[in-house]
Design an enzyme around this catalytic site. Structure first.
Site, PDB file in Angstrom:
ATOM      1  N   ASP A  11       0.835  -1.177   0.010  1.00  0.00           N
ATOM      2  CA  ASP A  11      -0.114   0.089   0.026  1.00  0.00           C
ATOM      3  C   ASP A  11       0.917   1.257   0.228  1.00  0.00           C
ATOM      4  O   ASP A  11       0.262   2.447  -0.168  1.00  0.00           O
ATOM      5  CB  ASP A  11      -1.044  -0.010   1.246  1.00  0.00           C
ATOM      6  CG  ASP A  11      -0.155   0.132   2.453  1.00  0.00           C
ATOM      7  OD1 ASP A  11       1.022  -0.302   2.598  1.00  0.00           O
ATOM      8  OD2 ASP A  11      -0.855   0.234   3.661  1.00  0.00           O
ATOM      9  N   SER A  12       2.097   1.201  -0.002  1.00  0.00           N
ATOM     10  CA  SER A  12       3.164   2.335  -0.102  1.00  0.00           C
ATOM     11  C   SER A  12       3.015   2.996  -1.384  1.00  0.00           C
ATOM     12  O   SER A  12       3.635   3.813  -1.763  1.00  0.00           O
ATOM     13  CB  SER A  12       4.619   1.781   0.319  1.00  0.00           C
ATOM     14  OG  SER A  12       4.879   0.822  -0.312  1.00  0.00           O
ATOM     15  N   ASP A  46      -1.220  -6.135  -0.496  1.00  0.00           N
ATOM     16  CA  ASP A  46      -1.399  -5.423   0.810  1.00  0.00           C
ATOM     17  C   ASP A  46      -2.736  -5.049   0.889  1.00  0.00           C
ATOM     18  O   ASP A  46      -3.448  -4.461   0.092  1.00  0.00           O
ATOM     19  CB  ASP A  46      -0.497  -4.005   0.948  1.00  0.00           C
ATOM     20  CG  ASP A  46       0.148  -3.810   2.248  1.00  0.00           C
ATOM     21  OD1 ASP A  46      -0.166  -4.576   3.205  1.00  0.00           O
ATOM     22  OD2 ASP A  46       1.099  -3.096   2.240  1.00  0.00           O
ATOM     23  N   LYS A  70      -1.833  -9.336   3.194  1.00  0.00           N
ATOM     24  CA  LYS A  70      -1.043  -8.795   4.198  1.00  0.00           C
ATOM     25  C   LYS A  70      -1.639  -8.049   5.131  1.00  0.00           C
ATOM     26  O   LYS A  70      -2.361  -7.017   4.568  1.00  0.00           O
ATOM     27  CB  LYS A  70       0.462  -7.965   3.823  1.00  0.00           C
ATOM     28  CG  LYS A  70       1.371  -7.624   5.091  1.00  0.00           C
ATOM     29  CD  LYS A  70       2.621  -7.191   4.465  1.00  0.00           C
ATOM     30  CE  LYS A  70       2.570  -5.644   4.185  1.00  0.00           C
ATOM     31  NZ  LYS A  70       2.214  -4.745   5.127  1.00  0.00           N
ATOM     32  N   GLU A  72      -1.559  -5.504   8.704  1.00  0.00           N
ATOM     33  CA  GLU A  72      -0.693  -4.844   9.465  1.00  0.00           C
ATOM     34  C   GLU A  72      -1.165  -5.137  10.910  1.00  0.00           C
ATOM     35  O   GLU A  72      -2.414  -4.892  11.368  1.00  0.00           O
ATOM     36  CB  GLU A  72      -0.535  -3.398   9.241  1.00  0.00           C
ATOM     37  CG  GLU A  72       0.118  -2.858   8.023  1.00  0.00           C
ATOM     38  CD  GLU A  72       0.340  -1.601   7.848  1.00  0.00           C
ATOM     39  OE1 GLU A  72       0.025  -0.665   8.867  1.00  0.00           O
ATOM     40  OE2 GLU A  72       0.903  -1.008   6.966  1.00  0.00           O
ATOM     41  N   GLU A 114       9.007  -4.413  10.742  1.00  0.00           N
ATOM     42  CA  GLU A 114       9.674  -2.990  10.169  1.00  0.00           C
ATOM     43  C   GLU A 114       9.990  -2.120  11.420  1.00  0.00           C
ATOM     44  O   GLU A 114       9.288  -1.943  12.296  1.00  0.00           O
ATOM     45  CB  GLU A 114       8.485  -2.404   9.553  1.00  0.00           C
ATOM     46  CG  GLU A 114       9.007  -1.076   8.616  1.00  0.00           C
ATOM     47  CD  GLU A 114       7.773  -0.546   7.571  1.00  0.00           C
ATOM     48  OE1 GLU A 114       7.807   0.388   7.241  1.00  0.00           O
ATOM     49  OE2 GLU A 114       6.819  -1.289   7.538  1.00  0.00           O
TER      50      GLU A 114
END
Length: 394
Positions: A129-130, A169, A200, A202, A270
């Site tokens: 999602d970056s 993501d 993924k 978070e 991270e």
């Protein structure tokens, strides 16, 4: 031809179908009055033997031909075909951790990037999602939508359709609800529409672990993510490293363990201290993928644009994360290339004759020039007539 001695030794046994004894078989062979089964066997043997002789003859011809041309004497038919690399799966990642083999992961967002990542043999390709920041220019990852993520996932799938494990993501706002079926429904979309092998999430709280468990039970593989979780930037107060205190580090370990128990096949760590990441990796059975977390993790991940220096420029070096090593300065080459293109177009140096490859035959060119001349004469006559009419009206 098959020698007489070889044929006698081969057929000097009873026929299994008509039970002809050996002496009769020998006599029948000498008198050419063998049984029908015996005849079939001899014919088959003759064909097999002739086929082998033919193969040896062809091989000899290839040898002589290649030697005559000065090439290698190895026949082409002995060359092994190129085998396609095996698909990376969640199970093969677990096997890599057991063997102590490091796992490679790159975050990419489009077709050409995915092609390069696949060609390099990287194990896992994450559509992060970056993308919101790197590709779309937002200041955080929060604005990107599920529809936009699926769009980029589809492009990546087309670029790397077979070998790497593809992970999509889940964007902010697509899975955090108490109704865990919402997360499962959107995960299905990432797999079915986006072409991803896994998704993924978070965070590693109890509520998040419950979502992960529900999605895994629904048949979708999940990659966990703890430490700096960019989607929670509002809560964290910015892009800050995590696990710097003993209590916070212990909390990260608990989060990772919860994700493992929920069924996650791996966890991204991270921006955490290297010793903390190493401790978590040792405590978990599943692999860990580090980004800014030292070398003690099971593997490493970096963003395609960051590691290749896509935004390299003297005035933009602050955009490169401190933990990212730049393996190239592609951005500088891109800037220089674009500047040279602009200069050559302005000066008329490009395209020139070298890059104007399409030509007319001389005959067609003469006809075309004649047509243009005729059109030019008509246009001149028309403009002259128009000017006269104008003068008369005045």
């Amino acid at each position: 031809m098959i020698s007489s001695q070889f044929r006698r030794s081969f057929f000097r046994r009873s026929c299994t179908w008509c039970q002809t004894n050996r002496s009769t078989l020998d006599r029948s062979y000498s008198n050419q009055t063998s049984c029908s089964i015996d005849t079939i066997q001899r014919n088959n043997l003759t064909l097999q033997f002739s086929s082998k002789i033919h193969e040896k003859t062809q091989t000899a011809l290839r040898y002589s031909s290649s030697n005559a041309n000065g090439n290698s004497s190895i026949p082409k038919d002995t060359e092994k075909p190129i085998q396609k690399p095996k698909k990376v799966t969640t199970l093969s990642m677990a096997a890599m951790k057991r063997r102590g083999e490091k796992i490679t992961m790159v975050t990419a967002y489009d077709f050409p990037s995915a092609v390069h990542v696949d060609r390099a043999g990287v194990d896992v390709l994450l559509v992060g999602d970056s993308c919101a920041m790197v590709e779309l220019g937002f200041e955080t990852t929060q604005p990107i939508t599920l529809e936009q993520m699926i769009h980029h996932c589809q492009a990546v799938k087309r670029g790397a359709p077979n070998r790497p494990l593809l992970v999509g993501d889940m964007p902010f706002g697509s899975y955090e609800y108490k109704d865990v079926d919402i997360a499962l429904k959107n995960a299905y979309r990432m797999v079915k529409e986006g072409g991803m092998d896994a998704v993924k999430f978070e965070g590693g709280s109890k509520a998040r672990a419950n979502i992960v468990k529900h999605v895994v039970e629904g048949g979708v593989a999940v990659l966990g993510h703890v430490g700096l979780t960019p989607q929670a930037i509002s809560v964290l107060g910015g892009f800050r490293a995590q696990g710097r205190t003993a209590a916070n580090a212990r909390s990260l370990l608990d989060d990772a363990l919860r994700l493992q128990d929920a069924g996650a096949f791996a966890v991204v760590l991270e921006c955490v201290p290297a010793n903390v990441a190493s401790a978590i990796t040792e405590a978990l059975e599943i692999p860990t993928i580090g980004i800014g977390a030292g070398g003690g993790t099971s593997g490493q991940v970096l963003v395609f644009h960051d590691l290749l220096g896509m935004l390299s420029h003297p005035h933009h070096e602050e955009f490169v994360p401190r933990f990212c090593k730049q393996y190239a300065r592609v951005g500088m080459e891109i800037t220089n290339g674009l500047a040279q293109f602009k200069e050559e177009v302005k000066s008329g140096a490009f395209p020139g004759n070298d890059y104007s490859p399409y030509k007319m035959s001389k005959t067609e060119e003469e006809i075309f020039n004649e047509l243009m001349t005729q059109n030019g004469t008509k246009e001149n006559a028309s403009s002259t007539s128009l000017s006269k009419d104008t003068d008369e009206s005045e």
